[in-house]
Write a protein that holds these residues in place. Structure first.
Motif, short mmCIF file in Angstrom:
data_model
loop_
_atom_site.label_atom_id
_atom_site.label_comp_id
_atom_site.label_asym_id
_atom_site.label_seq_id
_atom_site.Cartn_x
_atom_site.Cartn_y
_atom_site.Cartn_z
N LYS B 139 0.81 -1.23 0.00
CA LYS B 139 0.00 0.00 0.00
C LYS B 139 0.84 1.27 0.00
O LYS B 139 0.50 2.26 -0.62
CB LYS B 139 -0.89 0.02 1.25
CG LYS B 139 -2.09 -0.88 1.16
CD LYS B 139 -3.00 -0.68 2.37
CE LYS B 139 -3.90 -1.90 2.55
NZ LYS B 139 -4.26 -2.11 3.94
N ASN B 140 1.95 1.23 0.77
CA ASN B 140 2.67 2.50 1.05
C ASN B 140 4.11 2.54 0.54
O ASN B 140 4.82 3.51 0.81
CB ASN B 140 2.69 2.73 2.57
CG ASN B 140 1.31 2.73 3.17
OD1 ASN B 140 0.56 3.67 3.00
ND2 ASN B 140 0.96 1.63 3.84
N LYS B 143 5.97 5.55 -0.76
CA LYS B 143 6.20 6.70 0.13
C LYS B 143 7.37 6.46 1.09
O LYS B 143 7.72 7.33 1.89
CB LYS B 143 4.94 6.99 0.95
CG LYS B 143 3.78 7.52 0.11
CD LYS B 143 2.59 7.86 1.00
CE LYS B 143 1.40 6.97 0.64
NZ LYS B 143 0.37 6.95 1.68
#
Lengths: 385, 385
Positions: B139-140, B143
């Motif tokens: 998901k991340n 980042k």
């Protein structure tokens, strides 16, 4: 064999070798931060070393922060001062004869954080022009974040007016980092009396183990973390302390203190040596001859010769000196320091640096003189340059 | 005497002591960057050490950057990655069981540069929850600027799934700093096969001189200067190289390579020891018993006892272990790592850490067992907690 490159790196002192050989046979190896008594014994030894070192250096024990040497010390101090500098102080005041770590770290701060680097001029004797510096600071002192001018130059051995600079810096509340790497162990230095804000030491320059050193900080709380960790060195420098290295630093600096009078013997022998060479070779040039220099440093030129040729010739006689010239692709150039002093290329390219320690004297210089006479005679005929 | 705190710091290896004693008697001390042949010999030795070390570690020589140890290495890597991270990557992904240098440096970056620290959970066996980590990264991942999860934990000895983490990191082009300080010299590690971006080593953990170490970097050009200088270590780490320290690193890691089979003997002796203690004291708890751990690490609890009391009792029998508990004002607390694993305070406060090396075996563990039995029997009667 004469090793005459003490300004480059000092061999382990005989007292350090003796200490280490016994120390290595002991069983006292442990993390100084450990809970058990072995760790605590190591820590007690380390703190005893800090006391010895601070006593030799003329500072308080808690002003000594151990690290891996001067390059780290300088990087740490510059980082701490510049990252925390107020917005109106954006000038770094330095000189053209600092160790290469200085321009390297300063340029990075100029690029990344908008500082401006201003270089003080140096005179023909290799000394920072103190009157010009005073005038500059009278006008611009409030904009200066950091002054960084060394105590003694590595190439010429010239002692800078660091105590006067400290007074100027203190009057305007400017942090003054004085690179004392070449002075400590080769000349007299007293941290508190000097008035400087920060000073640094590298173990390998004073006959201790390489990879050791320390910062002296008038106010240690001005240091931010560069190497992170837990509570080591009161949180100012992380990482398990290099206790063996620290022990050798204490042995080496105590050795220096016990033999400080050797500096006078060394200086007198060095002056005789320089006079002898100049007497035999009137063209020979002792760089910064008239300045106060480190007791055992001679930067010697002979117009028309090639410094590296002299160095190699001496090496064939088992004498190890270096040139001060920064070499690039084997093209010898006059070093930046000599250019700043106005030394011309004929001399600048010809220099060799002879650097000895407080354990040396007349005998060593007599051997050096004899080897150098033969080298100059031989190379003078060849006209290698 | 049994020194059983190898995870805290290893004594100099016998081979390192032998090497050093001969080395100290030599005359080969010089600045490795000097122009003369002594400097060049020192440099040649240093580069030979780099080759030996890279061969033991499974990397290329130019991927090894020498420094003063892991705290510097970690500070350097984190600085380099985070200062150069693209604006959209502002997350640091770590775990609650990293060495204290990690939260210390990460918190500074969160405060000063707006990063967010996210900690992966660990399971009751002390392992990072890899499935949860995978989900998080799916998901991340775009980042995340840096993943920092260690190879082996200093307290529990638990080996983390670092090769799997490296695959996840590489799939999303995230730099992965794997703190290998506890694994190197105590377990098998191959830099290239591991897939990690950066790894670190501290000399004092592997029986070399303290104050030494190195970074392994898949792409060394990703490193910015932390300690400035000239061209040492290809400009990636300034300062005169700690050549003596580097030589001992090569001796120590070669020693490890030559005796790697000792790890199997050690592991088997450790498992017998743990079984014996649990047999005699059914209440005793081996933390992370079911996890793959460092061959010589046991974190041992006994509900109701006080870890430091056990440590002191063992010390009276000339056996040096440590507790894993962070002490503050002599109030023992369950360590953060054990809390993250869900270990309750009755056990958490009672633990001692026994950590040995590949030179140990059945005989040492037999002595440890006998001392521990007597300590538990004695303290069990007093109900010290």
């Amino acid at each position: 064999m004469i090793y005459a490159d003490y300004n480059g790196s000092a061999p382990l002192l005989p007292s350090v070798r003796e200490y280490l050989k016994k120390r290595i046979d002991s069983d006292l190896f442990a993390n100084p931060n450990a809970i058990h008594s072995m760790g605590q014994k190591v820590m007690k030894g380390l703190e005893r070393c800090r006391e010895i070192i601070s006593s030799v250096m003329g500072c308080y024990p808690d002003q000594v922060i151990f690290n891996s040497g001067s390059s780290e010390g300088i990087s740490h101090i510059v980082f701490s001062v510049l990252e925390n500098a107020p917005a109106e102080r954006r000038i770094i005041l330095s000189s053209p004869q600092e160790h290469v770590v200085m321009p390297s770290v300063f340029n990075s701060y100029c690029e990344r954080r908008g500082f401006t680097l201003v270089l003080a001029e140096i005179d023909e004797h290799g000394r920072v022009k103190i009157d010009q510096l005073r005038e500059y600071l009278e006008k611009n002192g409030s904009k200066v974040a950091l002054i960084s001018i060394m105590a003694a130059n590595n190439e010429t051995g010239v002692i800078q007016p660091f105590e006067e600079i400290a007074k100027l810096a203190n009057a305007q509340k400017i942090d003054y980092l004085c690179d004392t790497t070449q002075l400590i162990g080769k000349g007299r230095f007293h941290f508190e009396n000097s008035g400087v804000s920060f000073a640094v030491c590298s173990g390998h320059k004073v006959g201790a183990l390489p990879g050791t050193g320390f910062i002296m900080a008038r106010d240690p709380q001005k240091l931010s973390s560069l190497v992170y960790g837990s509570s080591q060195e009161k949180g100012l420098r992380g990482g398990t302390q290099n206790y063996l290295g620290i022990e050798t630093l204490a042995v080496a600096l105590k050795d220096f203190q016990d033999h400080e009078a050797g500096l006078d013997t060394l200086k007198s022998a060095r002056l005789n040596f320089e006079a002898q060479i100049k007497n035999q070779f009137p063209k020979a040039v002792v760089i910064a001859e008239k300045a106060e220099r480190l007791a055992g440093t001679t930067l010697l030129g002979y117009p028309g010769l090639h410094g590296q040729a002299v160095q190699i010739e001496l090496e064939s006689q088992d004498i190890f000196v270096t040139t001060s010239a920064a070499c690039s692709d084997n093209q010898p150039e006059t070093s930046q320091i000599l250019r700043a002093m106005g030394v011309d290329d004929q001399i600048g390219r010809s220099v060799i640096r002879i650097s000895l320690s407080y354990s040396h004297g007349e005998k060593d210089y007599a051997l050096l003189a004899s080897a150098l006479v033969s080298a100059y005679n031989k190379l003078g005929k060849i006209h290698s340059f």
